[in-house]
Design an enzyme around this catalytic site. Structure first.
Site, short mmCIF file in Angstrom:
data_model
loop_
_atom_site.label_atom_id
_atom_site.label_comp_id
_atom_site.label_asym_id
_atom_site.label_seq_id
_atom_site.Cartn_x
_atom_site.Cartn_y
_atom_site.Cartn_z
N ASP A 1 0.86 -1.17 0.00
CA ASP A 1 0.00 0.00 0.00
C ASP A 1 0.91 1.24 0.00
O ASP A 1 2.14 1.14 0.08
CB ASP A 1 -0.96 -0.01 1.19
CG ASP A 1 -2.16 0.91 0.94
OD1 ASP A 1 -2.11 1.74 0.00
OD2 ASP A 1 -3.16 0.81 1.68
C1 NOJ Z 1 -3.86 4.08 0.26
C2 NOJ Z 1 -5.08 3.23 0.38
O1 NOJ Z 1 -5.04 2.49 1.57
C3 NOJ Z 1 -5.25 2.27 -0.79
O2 NOJ Z 1 -6.54 1.68 -0.69
C4 NOJ Z 1 -5.08 2.95 -2.10
O3 NOJ Z 1 -5.26 2.03 -3.15
C5 NOJ Z 1 -3.70 3.58 -2.14
N1 NOJ Z 1 -3.59 4.56 -1.07
C6 NOJ Z 1 -3.39 4.24 -3.47
O4 NOJ Z 1 -4.07 5.42 -3.59
#
Ligand code: NOJ
Length: 766
Positions: free
Chosen positions: A291
């Protein structure tokens, strides 16, 4: 194209590859053309170029995390980027791809990712709302349409579906998933993956799905985002893993790790989670991405400095590092120091290149860059019409005293509330590609629907919050503050004047989009005070009041349920929200949504979910406090609205549950049948739900577990017999030693229109 990478491939070989990919695009494949192509490419690559493929910076068009990436163009040229996300517009994508395939030494194309969560520019209801449709084909089609739009704009990788089981309504990200139930969550996960990826990942209108956040992210302690999780392995396997495994079995191309720790090790470096469970037990052969900065966040987690955590993540099985640049900046040195092996870098690089191969990018890097498609396939009238239909399916009618709804298109309707004319809020959380100004507001929807027939009068009535600071937090990113400078009393007085002139009041209240989603946990999950005061005052006028509830989580609605005659939960319905609300309010569409989360009486009851354990001291049928029982002094154990609940403009009755036999063997099956009757004057749709209770097990089992559902349309007065087939595998669960299987004994079966109001039968597994 003059590089050997782009030599045309024989048509018959392409067909063979497509067939192989349809069969299993996320699973291990035998030595194939893909492997050969990837291997030959990797033989040309330096270690630095291989590490470069593992780097996934953000292009920064949207802000979806804290840190920022820099010098992207230069890094692409230097072969230090494997993919890019948070970029919008086909021309922008093409330009970045051009740099990769014209200026980098090996001309390897980039992946282009985005948080395409519930639609691209045509936005569908937030996932929690969408799940309330209980319609797997409809859900699959929303993902299909999102993929078509996104791929027309250059995107080939969607960070969806989010399948985290969530049982704590305080957690803001409960809005992004499919609620509390593993069985329903698993079915929705499969539907979404199929929708995004279609039958051929290399087609230019499909995108690679990315199931997230692996794993247990929804179990953050106290519902506080990014917080610690801690749970037994039995619970992980039975309750939190099933949607992930279902997505893997459906062929999902990629998986995103979560921010939280598991057994004390953050998921992004958790070797047991990534290698043992995902890769080995579930045979996942696709791409594993972190993530947003979840690699570097392991430093504050406290398991080492950036080189250490990056090496641990690679060793655990992670392939791609989103934004942290821990892989980019430290792996080469860690290799020299012998902390990681070249083989580990090769494995990760291979998975990134395989993803590019599967998407067809190694044949044509501009496969998803077709300006013509971008002009004609995005936010079309047809897509918007579909979104309107979907939104209506997501709404849940929570209360409808004396059949106040549907409303007639006549007289004067007072539309009141801070969400009544708030275009920027209609699409809800995670709609990064949407044009908010194009969303249909409730006001617009009602005015269009009643033109020439009824009069709509509008007043804002209140701000979201009385407190200006809270109001600012609750206002969407990048939007100007919509706070009305008038005092709460002035706003309310104007609304009351309107209400008094009207025949009926429609109050659009609840949460704003920004009060839900990532980093939007709340410790009070009620309607904010100033809005609630407005609601009370509106009720005191004596006019009939319909509450249109906007929300991204189960809210505490005990007072509202006791005092407001009609409540329609509309979540955040997407681009066409206002028209869809009009369709349901005026009865063009009969609501059929059913809750996929339990609505508690107060926040002290959460986490609250229907599939609870009995405990050794169950409260049983007692309604209120009993000494030495598992309950509270000050509130009963009941929810306000149970899982699976939702009303219709008609009424349904259920007959008795009939079983084809009283006993079955493990190789056998049993048919469960029940008659469902539409008692009313209107056609209606009912979601018939089947729950199971394994009465005695080697480990304790939940009092009820969803095992099947059918959505049936019944004409006025019609009776239909609904059948379910139960097989031995439906009785399986993970035992103490994590082996999967059933155990002989008595099973109770419950069938009904929600998890509380059910008819019961039982059978024996021999
Ligand atoms: C953080 C989030 O937790 C995730 O769901 C998302 O896909 C990513 N950022 C990318 O934006």
């Amino acid at each position: 194209m003059n590089h050997p990478l782009y030599q045309p491939i024989q048509k018959n070989i392409l067909i063979l590859i497509s067939v192989l990919m349809v069969v299993s695009c996320g699973k291990q494949q035998p030595q194939s053309r893909m492997d050969k192509k990837v291997d030959s490419l990797m033989r040309l690559m330096t270690i630095e170029e291989k590490i470069g493929q593992l780097n996934l910076p953000s292009a920064g068009y949207f802000k979806t995390g804290e840190a920022a990436s820099s010098d992207i163009g230069k890094k692409i040229e230097q072969g230090k980027v494997g993919g890019l996300f948070n970029i919008k517009g086909v021309a922008n994508v093409r330009e970045m791809q051009r740099i990769a395939v014209e200026k980098s030494r090996l001309k390897i194309p980039l992946l282009f990712g985005m948080d395409v969560i519930h639609g691209y520019e045509t936005i569908f209801p937030i996932p929690l709302g969408l799940s309330c449709s209980w319609d797997m084909d409809l859900i699959r089609q929303t993902a299909r349409m999102a993929a078509t739009e996104a791929s027309a704009d250059g995107i080939n990788w969607a960070y969806s579906p989010m399948v985290d089981i969530a049982r704590d309504a305080r957690w803001g990200r409960i809005a992004e998933g499919s609620g509390e139930d593993p069985y329903l969550g698993a079915r929705i996960a499969e539907a979404m993956v199929r929708g995004y990826q279609g039958n051929d990942l290399s087609a230019n209108n499909t995108v690679m799905a990315c199931v997230k956040h692996y794993a247990l992210y929804g179990a953050a302690e106290a519902g506080r985002d990014y917080n610690t999780t801690d749970m037994s392995h039995v619970r992980m396997y039975n309750e939190y893993f099933p949607p992930f495994q279902a997505a893997v079995n459906a062929g999902v191309g990629s998986v995103m790790t979560s921010f939280n720790e598991i057994d004390g090790v953050p998921a992004t470096a958790n070797k047991w989670l990534l290698s043992d469970v995902l890769r080995q037990q579930w045979s996942f052969g696709g791409l594993l991405v972190s993530d947003y900065t979840s690699v570097s966040e392991m430093v504050p987690h406290g398991i080492g400095d950036l080189p250490t955590v990056s090496a641990r993540a690679l060793d655990a099985g992670l392939d791609m590092d989103m934004v942290s640049e821990g892989f980019l900046t430290t792996l080469s040195n860690s290799l020299k120091e012998g902390k990681i092996t070249e083989q580990q870098i090769n494995e990760a690089c291979k998975r990134v290149l395989q993803a590019k191969y599967k998407l067809g990018l190694l044949d044509d890097p501009y496969r998803y860059c077709q300006e013509e498609r971008a002009k004609t396939e995005i936010f079309t009238d047809a897509n918007r019409a579909f979104s309107r239909k979907v939104a209506a399916q997501s709404f849940v009618l929570l209360k409808n005293q004396n059949h106040l709804l549907p409303l007639k298109k006549q007289g004067t309707i007072a539309l009141i509330g801070p969400l009544a004319d708030a275009a920027e809020n209609m699409t809800g959380t995670w709609s990064v590609a949407a044009h908010f100004s194009k969303s249909i507001t409730v006001r617009k929807g009602l005015e269009t629907a009643t033109a020439g027939k009824a009069k709509i009068i509008y007043a804002k009535g209140s701000n979201l919050y009385e407190d200006a600071h809270l109001e600012e937090i609750a206002t969407p990113f990048g939007k100007t503050l919509h706070r009305d400078k008038r005092s709460a009393a002035e706003l309310r007085d104007e609304a009351l004047r309107m209400a008094r002139q009207a025949d009926v009041v429609v109050a659009a209240l609840g949460e704003s989009a920004e009060m839900t989603g990532e980093s939007s946990s709340r410790s009070d999950i009620g309607i904010p005070d100033t809005q609630k005061e407005l609601l009370k005052a509106l009720l005191q006028t004596g006019k009939p009041v319909v509450l249109l509830l906007f929300n991204g989580r189960p809210m505490t609605l005990k007072w509202e349920d006791e005092n407001v005659p009609a409540i329609l939960d509309v979540w955040f319905g997407g681009s066409e929200t206002g028209d869809a609300i009009a369709d349901v309010l005026f009865g063009e569409i009969n609501p059929s949504g059913k809750l996929t989360t339990t609505f508690p009486q107060n926040v002290g009851q959460v986490p609250m979910y229907y599939a609870q354990k009995n405990t050794g001291r169950p409260l049983g049928d007692a309604k209120w406090f009993q000494k030495f029982k598992s309950n509270y002094l000050d509130v009963s154990n009941d929810p306000v609205y149970p899982f699976g609940y939702g009303l219709s403009y008609t009424d349904f009755s259920y007959g008795e549950v009939k079983l084809s036999k009283p006993e079955m063997t493990a190789s056998d099956s049993i048919t469960v049948s029940i008659e469902v009757t539409n008692l009313g004057q209107k056609e209606g749709t009912e979601v018939v739900q089947l729950y199971l209770h394994d009465v005695i097990g080697s480990i304790t089992r939940p009092v009820k577990e969803l095992k099947g559902f059918k959505k049936v349309i019944l004409k006025a007065g019609e009776t239909q017999t609904v059948h379910f087939t139960l097989k031995n595998k439906d009785l399986f669960f993970y035992k103490s030693d994590l082996s999967l299987g059933s155990e002989p004994g008595v099973f109770e079966i419950f069938v009904g229109g929600n998890s509380r109001d059910v008819k019961k039968a039982e059978f024996k597994l021999l």
